[in-house]
Enzyme design. Structure first.
Site, PDB file in Angstrom:
ATOM      1  N   TYR A 199       0.945  -1.193   0.086  1.00 47.94           N
ATOM      2  CA  TYR A 199      -0.114  -0.060  -0.014  1.00 47.94           C
ATOM      3  C   TYR A 199       0.889   1.150   0.161  1.00 47.94           C
ATOM      4  O   TYR A 199       0.755   2.015  -0.809  1.00 47.94           O
ATOM      5  CB  TYR A 199      -1.036  -0.121   0.986  1.00 47.94           C
ATOM      6  CG  TYR A 199      -1.601   1.241   1.571  1.00 47.94           C
ATOM      7  CD1 TYR A 199      -2.234   2.192   0.452  1.00 47.94           C
ATOM      8  CD2 TYR A 199      -1.756   1.830   2.792  1.00 47.94           C
ATOM      9  CE1 TYR A 199      -3.065   3.051   0.659  1.00 47.94           C
ATOM     10  CE2 TYR A 199      -2.312   2.774   3.122  1.00 47.94           C
ATOM     11  CZ  TYR A 199      -3.024   3.669   2.097  1.00 47.94           C
ATOM     12  OH  TYR A 199      -3.618   4.888   2.280  1.00 47.94           O
ATOM     13  N   ILE A 200       1.647   1.473   1.130  1.00 43.45           N
ATOM     14  CA  ILE A 200       2.569   2.719   1.199  1.00 43.45           C
ATOM     15  C   ILE A 200       3.746   2.614   0.164  1.00 43.45           C
ATOM     16  O   ILE A 200       3.870   3.644  -0.588  1.00 43.45           O
ATOM     17  CB  ILE A 200       2.872   2.853   2.467  1.00 43.45           C
ATOM     18  CG1 ILE A 200       1.773   2.759   3.334  1.00 43.45           C
ATOM     19  CG2 ILE A 200       3.678   4.272   2.512  1.00 43.45           C
ATOM     20  CD1 ILE A 200       2.045   3.192   4.848  1.00 43.45           C
ATOM     21  N   ASP A 207       9.704  -7.319  -3.859  1.00 39.25           N
ATOM     22  CA  ASP A 207       8.671  -7.744  -3.053  1.00 39.25           C
ATOM     23  C   ASP A 207       8.175  -9.134  -3.145  1.00 39.25           C
ATOM     24  O   ASP A 207       8.452  -9.859  -4.174  1.00 39.25           O
ATOM     25  CB  ASP A 207       7.197  -6.731  -3.729  1.00 39.25           C
ATOM     26  CG  ASP A 207       6.001  -6.768  -2.593  1.00 39.25           C
ATOM     27  OD1 ASP A 207       5.858  -5.631  -2.205  1.00 39.25           O
ATOM     28  OD2 ASP A 207       5.786  -7.726  -2.168  1.00 39.25           O
ATOM     29  N   LEU A 230       5.477 -10.449  -2.460  1.00 36.96           N
ATOM     30  CA  LEU A 230       3.835 -10.452  -2.835  1.00 36.96           C
ATOM     31  C   LEU A 230       2.958 -11.146  -1.935  1.00 36.96           C
ATOM     32  O   LEU A 230       1.939 -11.671  -2.453  1.00 36.96           O
ATOM     33  CB  LEU A 230       3.685 -10.934  -4.370  1.00 36.96           C
ATOM     34  CG  LEU A 230       4.474 -10.105  -5.403  1.00 36.96           C
ATOM     35  CD1 LEU A 230       4.019 -10.586  -6.958  1.00 36.96           C
ATOM     36  CD2 LEU A 230       3.766  -8.751  -5.478  1.00 36.96           C
ATOM     37  N   GLY A 281       1.667  -7.772  -1.018  1.00 40.83           N
ATOM     38  CA  GLY A 281       1.673  -6.804  -1.936  1.00 40.83           C
ATOM     39  C   GLY A 281       0.880  -7.301  -3.130  1.00 40.83           C
ATOM     40  O   GLY A 281       0.752  -8.482  -3.288  1.00 40.83           O
ATOM     41  N   TYR A 287       4.953  -5.249  17.352  1.00 43.21           N
ATOM     42  CA  TYR A 287       5.015  -4.611  15.811  1.00 43.21           C
ATOM     43  C   TYR A 287       6.042  -3.596  15.982  1.00 43.21           C
ATOM     44  O   TYR A 287       6.975  -3.208  15.450  1.00 43.21           O
ATOM     45  CB  TYR A 287       3.752  -4.440  15.142  1.00 43.21           C
ATOM     46  CG  TYR A 287       3.967  -3.102  14.201  1.00 43.21           C
ATOM     47  CD1 TYR A 287       4.393  -3.477  12.994  1.00 43.21           C
ATOM     48  CD2 TYR A 287       3.021  -1.950  14.335  1.00 43.21           C
ATOM     49  CE1 TYR A 287       4.712  -2.566  11.858  1.00 43.21           C
ATOM     50  CE2 TYR A 287       3.474  -1.111  13.367  1.00 43.21           C
ATOM     51  CZ  TYR A 287       3.923  -1.131  12.363  1.00 43.21           C
ATOM     52  OH  TYR A 287       4.115  -0.450  11.190  1.00 43.21           O
ATOM     53  N   ASN A 334      -1.233   7.401  11.597  1.00 46.87           N
ATOM     54  CA  ASN A 334      -2.251   6.466  10.663  1.00 46.87           C
ATOM     55  C   ASN A 334      -2.117   7.031   9.171  1.00 46.87           C
ATOM     56  O   ASN A 334      -2.710   7.965   8.976  1.00 46.87           O
ATOM     57  CB  ASN A 334      -3.600   6.359  11.457  1.00 46.87           C
ATOM     58  CG  ASN A 334      -3.311   5.573  12.579  1.00 46.87           C
ATOM     59  OD1 ASN A 334      -2.475   6.142  13.533  1.00 46.87           O
ATOM     60  ND2 ASN A 334      -3.989   4.675  12.685  1.00 46.87           N
ATOM     61  N   ARG A 364      -6.360   8.931  16.893  1.00 48.92           N
ATOM     62  CA  ARG A 364      -5.472   8.552  16.098  1.00 48.92           C
ATOM     63  C   ARG A 364      -5.250   9.915  15.044  1.00 48.92           C
ATOM     64  O   ARG A 364      -5.955  10.798  14.931  1.00 48.92           O
ATOM     65  CB  ARG A 364      -5.632   7.561  15.092  1.00 48.92           C
ATOM     66  CG  ARG A 364      -5.666   6.201  15.738  1.00 48.92           C
ATOM     67  CD  ARG A 364      -4.130   5.726  16.380  1.00 48.92           C
ATOM     68  NE  ARG A 364      -4.187   4.527  17.105  1.00 48.92           N
ATOM     69  CZ  ARG A 364      -4.604   4.343  18.240  1.00 48.92           C
ATOM     70  NH1 ARG A 364      -4.858   5.176  19.065  1.00 48.92           N
ATOM     71  NH2 ARG A 364      -4.344   2.988  18.788  1.00 48.92           N
ATOM     72  N   ASP A 395      -3.369  -1.689  21.779  1.00 48.26           N
ATOM     73  CA  ASP A 395      -3.916  -0.438  21.210  1.00 48.26           C
ATOM     74  C   ASP A 395      -3.370   0.733  22.404  1.00 48.26           C
ATOM     75  O   ASP A 395      -4.285   0.755  23.421  1.00 48.26           O
ATOM     76  CB  ASP A 395      -5.314  -0.147  20.841  1.00 48.26           C
ATOM     77  CG  ASP A 395      -5.509  -0.645  19.351  1.00 48.26           C
ATOM     78  OD1 ASP A 395      -4.609  -0.579  18.601  1.00 48.26           O
ATOM     79  OD2 ASP A 395      -6.754  -1.054  18.995  1.00 48.26           O
TER      80      ASP A 395
END
Ligand code: UDP
Length: 327
Positions: A11-12, A31, A33, A36, A141, A170, A221, A285
């Protein structure tokens, strides 16, 4: 002179590839994949399918293409999954970065722009969060990303590999021409989930906790547009190419929005009902994450143009409507 974009089909990464190519860089996408999409890879980029943990593969691509700089997005990035499967995060993220740095060191590649995260701060001691705010990740993470930053710091001291770590808040939205957008399977991020509910692809949005210490009880966020975020990578690479020192920057808007506020704004943008229910908190979170992006603006000259929740939701909605089943 080519730039390797690790995770350039994600995505980014795919949005950053668009920005780098627009700036005139020769881009090589690497990548595996796993998350991705081939369709997201820019037609002017060279593409190698493979895993950054495969050192022989990485060495051969870097040598063949004469890689002079790296932009590194290739990582697992789901907070919830990282809590239940931390070893996946240490393997893919930390080990993957170790191999990348080994390859860079062996071949004398001196610049890396790195995708870091606000999750390195954990439940922050101050808000808005500055780069000097102490880091204290609340989930594997964020911990893996902080470990990766620290590896780069020591590789700078030992080998002179200069890095810029960009700590994203975000990220949401889609390319303005709707050619690329956000498509994860399964989807876990709030904005695409809200828009899938608007499309009728899911019954409702689950709001993960309404008993946080925030005005409406839901998590706050700071949402940043993926196109602005991508521009920051171009600026960061330029900053390194000009011979500047390693550095860390927050990328956000300085404005916080609650989960309930995001759903409300999406109802306006889409004119759809978007049913929502309260669900239990999600593990890992923090309640509030809001950036101070001043350093990126001052040092990199970053000028976000699309970073407001209305434009973020509008561009994401245009992508979701034009790609209702993703790529
Ligand atoms: N969230 C939610 N419902 C969802 C997905 C996310 O309430 O279906 C909340 C989540 O708890 C967090 C915020 O939305 O407070 C943003 O979550 P996301 O996964 O998009 O990004 P993160 O903050 O984890 O990077």
């Amino acid at each position: 002179m080519s730039i390797a974009v690790l995770g350039g089909a994600g995505y980014i990464g795919s949005h950053a590839v668009q920005a780098l190519i627009k700036k005139g860089e020769k881009v090589v996408v690497i990548d595996n994949l796993l998350t991705g999409h081939k369709e997201a890879i820019h037609e002017e980029a060279l593409f190698y399918e493979g895993d950054i943990r495969d050192k022989e593969f990485m060495l051969s691509v870097f040598k063949k293409e004469g890689i002079t700089g790296v932009v590194h997005f290739a990582a697992s990035s789901l907070v919830g999954e990282s809590v239940t499967n931390p070893l996946k995060y240490f393997n893919n993220n930390v080990h993957g970065t170790q191999i990348t740095l080994e390859v860079m060191q062996e071949l004398g590649v001196k610049h890396i722009v790195f995708s870091s995260t606000a999750a390195t701060y954990g439940e922050p001691e101050e808000t808005p969060i500055k780069e000097t705010t102490p880091t204290n990740p609340k989930n594997p993470y964020g911990e893996s990303k902080l470990m990766m930053e620290k590896m780069m710091k020591w590789c700078d001291e030992a080998y002179g590999i200069k890095f810029v770590a960009l700590r994203y808040f975000n990220v949401a939205g889609a390319s303005l021409d709707t050619s690329i957008g956000e498509d994860h399977t399964p989807e876990t991020h709030l904005v695409p989930i809200i828009l899938e509910a608007a499309l009728g692809k899911r019954e409702q949005v689950s709001i993960f906790g309404d008993d946080y210490d925030t005005p409406d009880g839901t998590c706050i966020r700071d949402y940043v547009h993926v196109v602005d975020l991508s521009d920051a990578h171009v600026l960061a690479l330029d900053y390194l190419q000009k011979g500047n020192d390693s550095n860390i920057f927050n990328l956000g808007s300085a404005d916080g929005f609650s989960v309930k506020e995001m759903i409300e704004e999406a109802r306006k943008v889409t004119t759809k009902e978007i049913p929502a229910v309260i669900a239990p908190r999600r593990a890992g979170d923090p309640s509030t994450l809001v950036a101070s992006p001043e350093k990126a603006k001052e040092v990199l000259g970053w000028k976000p143009q699309y970073t407001n929740v209305t434009t973020i939701l509008e561009t994401a909605w245009a992508w979701h409507q034009s790609h209702p089943n993703g790529y």
